[in-house]
Write a protein that holds these residues in place. Structure first.
Motif, PDB file in Angstrom:
ATOM      1  N   GLY A   1       0.814  -1.217   0.000  1.00 48.65           N
ATOM      2  CA  GLY A   1       0.000   0.000   0.000  1.00 48.65           C
ATOM      3  C   GLY A   1       0.845   1.264   0.000  1.00 48.65           C
ATOM      4  O   GLY A   1       0.515   2.240  -0.680  1.00 48.65           O
TER       5      GLY A   1
ATOM      6  N   ALA B   1       0.852   4.117  -2.871  1.00 48.67           N
ATOM      7  CA  ALA B   1       0.558   5.505  -2.507  1.00 48.67           C
ATOM      8  C   ALA B   1       1.688   6.433  -2.945  1.00 48.67           C
ATOM      9  O   ALA B   1       1.437   7.540  -3.444  1.00 48.67           O
ATOM     10  CB  ALA B   1       0.332   5.611  -1.002  1.00 48.67           C
ATOM     11  N   LYS B   2       2.929   6.002  -2.796  1.00 48.75           N
ATOM     12  CA  LYS B   2       4.071   6.815  -3.217  1.00 48.75           C
ATOM     13  C   LYS B   2       4.071   7.002  -4.729  1.00 48.75           C
ATOM     14  O   LYS B   2       4.329   8.097  -5.228  1.00 48.75           O
ATOM     15  CB  LYS B   2       5.370   6.148  -2.764  1.00 48.75           C
TER      16      LYS B   2
ATOM     17  N   GLU C   1       1.317   9.478  -5.617  1.00 49.33           N
ATOM     18  CA  GLU C   1       1.688  10.825  -5.203  1.00 49.33           C
ATOM     19  C   GLU C   1       2.719  11.432  -6.150  1.00 49.33           C
ATOM     20  O   GLU C   1       2.629  12.606  -6.505  1.00 49.33           O
ATOM     21  CB  GLU C   1       2.239  10.784  -3.776  1.00 49.33           C
TER      22      GLU C   1
END
Length: 57
Positions: free
Chosen positions: A36, A40-41, A44
């Motif tokens: 996860g 997410a990185k 982003e």
């Protein structure tokens, strides 16, 4: 007596968790968290606003 009473839920929960881990196929939570965080990185980095020219860098 107070120590046993206050830690009863912790002791029962730990025992139940050990029983589940030994007798059932429990997913690896650390692996799910790491996956996860990588996703997410990536999101982003792809959707971040570009820096303006006057920001100093």
């Amino acid at each position: 007596m107070a120590i046993l009473r206050s830690s009863f839920a912790f002791i029962v929960g730990t025992g139940f968790g050990v029983y589940l881990a030994q007798n059932y196929k429990v997913p690896n939570i650390q692996g799910l968290v790491n996956t996860g965080l990588v996703i997410a990185k990536h999101i982003e980095e792809n959707y971040r606003k570009p820096k303006k020219r006057g920001d100093g860098d």
